[in-house]
Each structure stands twice: as C-alpha cells, then as structure tokens.
Write a protein that holds these residues in place. Structure first.
Motif, PDB file in Angstrom:
ATOM      1  N   ARG A  72       0.851  -1.190   0.000  1.00  0.00           N
ATOM      2  CA  ARG A  72       0.000   0.000   0.000  1.00  0.00           C
ATOM      3  C   ARG A  72       0.882   1.234   0.000  1.00  0.00           C
ATOM      4  O   ARG A  72       1.973   1.225   0.558  1.00  0.00           O
ATOM      5  CB  ARG A  72      -0.922   0.007   1.215  1.00  0.00           C
ATOM      6  CG  ARG A  72      -1.912  -1.139   1.180  1.00  0.00           C
ATOM      7  CD  ARG A  72      -2.824  -1.117   2.393  1.00  0.00           C
ATOM      8  NE  ARG A  72      -3.815  -2.171   2.287  1.00  0.00           N
ATOM      9  CZ  ARG A  72      -5.014  -2.023   1.742  1.00  0.00           C
ATOM     10  NH1 ARG A  72      -5.387  -0.860   1.254  1.00  0.00           N
ATOM     11  NH2 ARG A  72      -5.853  -3.034   1.685  1.00  0.00           N
ATOM     12  N   ASN A  73       0.396   2.319  -0.610  1.00  0.00           N
ATOM     13  CA  ASN A  73       1.166   3.565  -0.607  1.00  0.00           C
ATOM     14  C   ASN A  73       1.000   4.273   0.730  1.00  0.00           C
ATOM     15  O   ASN A  73       0.312   3.791   1.624  1.00  0.00           O
ATOM     16  CB  ASN A  73       0.794   4.454  -1.800  1.00  0.00           C
ATOM     17  CG  ASN A  73      -0.636   4.936  -1.750  1.00  0.00           C
ATOM     18  OD1 ASN A  73      -1.307   4.851  -0.740  1.00  0.00           O
ATOM     19  ND2 ASN A  73      -1.109   5.442  -2.876  1.00  0.00           N
ATOM     20  N   ALA A  74       1.622   5.443   0.866  1.00  0.00           N
ATOM     21  CA  ALA A  74       1.627   6.161   2.145  1.00  0.00           C
ATOM     22  C   ALA A  74       0.226   6.557   2.606  1.00  0.00           C
ATOM     23  O   ALA A  74      -0.038   6.638   3.804  1.00  0.00           O
ATOM     24  CB  ALA A  74       2.511   7.392   2.044  1.00  0.00           C
ATOM     25  N   SER A  75      -0.685   6.766   1.660  1.00  0.00           N
ATOM     26  CA  SER A  75      -2.045   7.150   2.057  1.00  0.00           C
ATOM     27  C   SER A  75      -2.953   5.940   2.279  1.00  0.00           C
ATOM     28  O   SER A  75      -4.135   6.096   2.564  1.00  0.00           O
ATOM     29  CB  SER A  75      -2.656   8.079   1.000  1.00  0.00           C
ATOM     30  OG  SER A  75      -2.742   7.416  -0.246  1.00  0.00           O
ATOM     31  N   GLY A  76      -2.409   4.725   2.142  1.00  0.00           N
ATOM     32  CA  GLY A  76      -3.173   3.522   2.439  1.00  0.00           C
ATOM     33  C   GLY A  76      -3.858   2.875   1.259  1.00  0.00           C
ATOM     34  O   GLY A  76      -4.534   1.867   1.419  1.00  0.00           O
ATOM     35  N   GLN A  77      -3.690   3.438   0.056  1.00  0.00           N
ATOM     36  CA  GLN A  77      -4.310   2.833  -1.125  1.00  0.00           C
ATOM     37  C   GLN A  77      -3.496   1.617  -1.566  1.00  0.00           C
ATOM     38  O   GLN A  77      -2.275   1.643  -1.568  1.00  0.00           O
ATOM     39  CB  GLN A  77      -4.377   3.838  -2.265  1.00  0.00           C
ATOM     40  CG  GLN A  77      -5.302   4.991  -1.984  1.00  0.00           C
ATOM     41  CD  GLN A  77      -5.236   6.033  -3.086  1.00  0.00           C
ATOM     42  OE1 GLN A  77      -4.181   6.296  -3.645  1.00  0.00           O
ATOM     43  NE2 GLN A  77      -6.378   6.617  -3.395  1.00  0.00           N
TER      44      GLN A  77
END
Length: 106
Positions: A72-77
C-alpha cells in the motif's frame, strides 16, 4: 491451511519499506530462473516490526503456498499484491548485522 485445505495467510503490517519495479532475472532456492516484477526493500533499522522473512517464506512454502505481500502507498491505497519468490538479507559490511532485506516479488 484451514480445515478445508484452503490456503490462508496471517496478516502483519510492516512500516517503512520501499518498493522498486524491476525486470531482474533471479534464481530461486530450487535453482529455477524467474523474472521479478518488483523488489521490496525492508530496512534493518527503520522498518518495523522486525520479522524473520526467511523463516516466514519457508513455513509458507512448507504449507503449500508461497509467502504473499500486499503493498500500500503512504495514504493507504492498495498498490498491488505479490508473491515472494526470493528473500535476500544484505549484510552491513564490516558489521555483522543485516543492513536490509530484499524480497523478490512476482
């Protein structure tokens, strides 16, 4: 494996990792060549929690399925789901500790 012999995985969130795309050819433990899609770098000091990825991969293979990871990326996606084919601990020379671990993903 669950009681119906379906593969299940325990989930653990590992913070502070780096995913890099690649087209690298690597040899697995059974000496077959594979083309990796990505390499996941896990820092020996900054990534947490500290896990024994080699043991996790071996246990998963003994249970019939390769170790998996969801990135997941830093924003949680959700970025993607991968199977872990290689686990390479890279030493911190001249010290004896592991600098980082590279997980070869397909």
């Amino acid at each position: 494996m669950d009681r119906y012999q379906h593969a299940i995985w325990d989930e653990t969130v590992v913070q502070h990792v780096h995913l890099q795309n690649t087209n690298e050819v690597k040899k697995t433990r059974d000496n077959t060549e594979v083309v990796l899609r990505s390499v996941l770098f896990i820092d020996g000091r900054l990534s947490s929690p500290a896990l024994d990825y080699d043991a996790l991969a071996s246990t998963s293979l003994q249970n019939g399925k390769p170790l998996r990871c969801e990135v997941r990326n830093a924003s949680g996606q959700k970025y993607g789901e991968f199977e872990v084919l290689t686990v390479d601990p890279v030493p911190d020379v001249p010290a004896t500790r592991v600098h980082h671990i590279e997980l070869g993903l397909v």
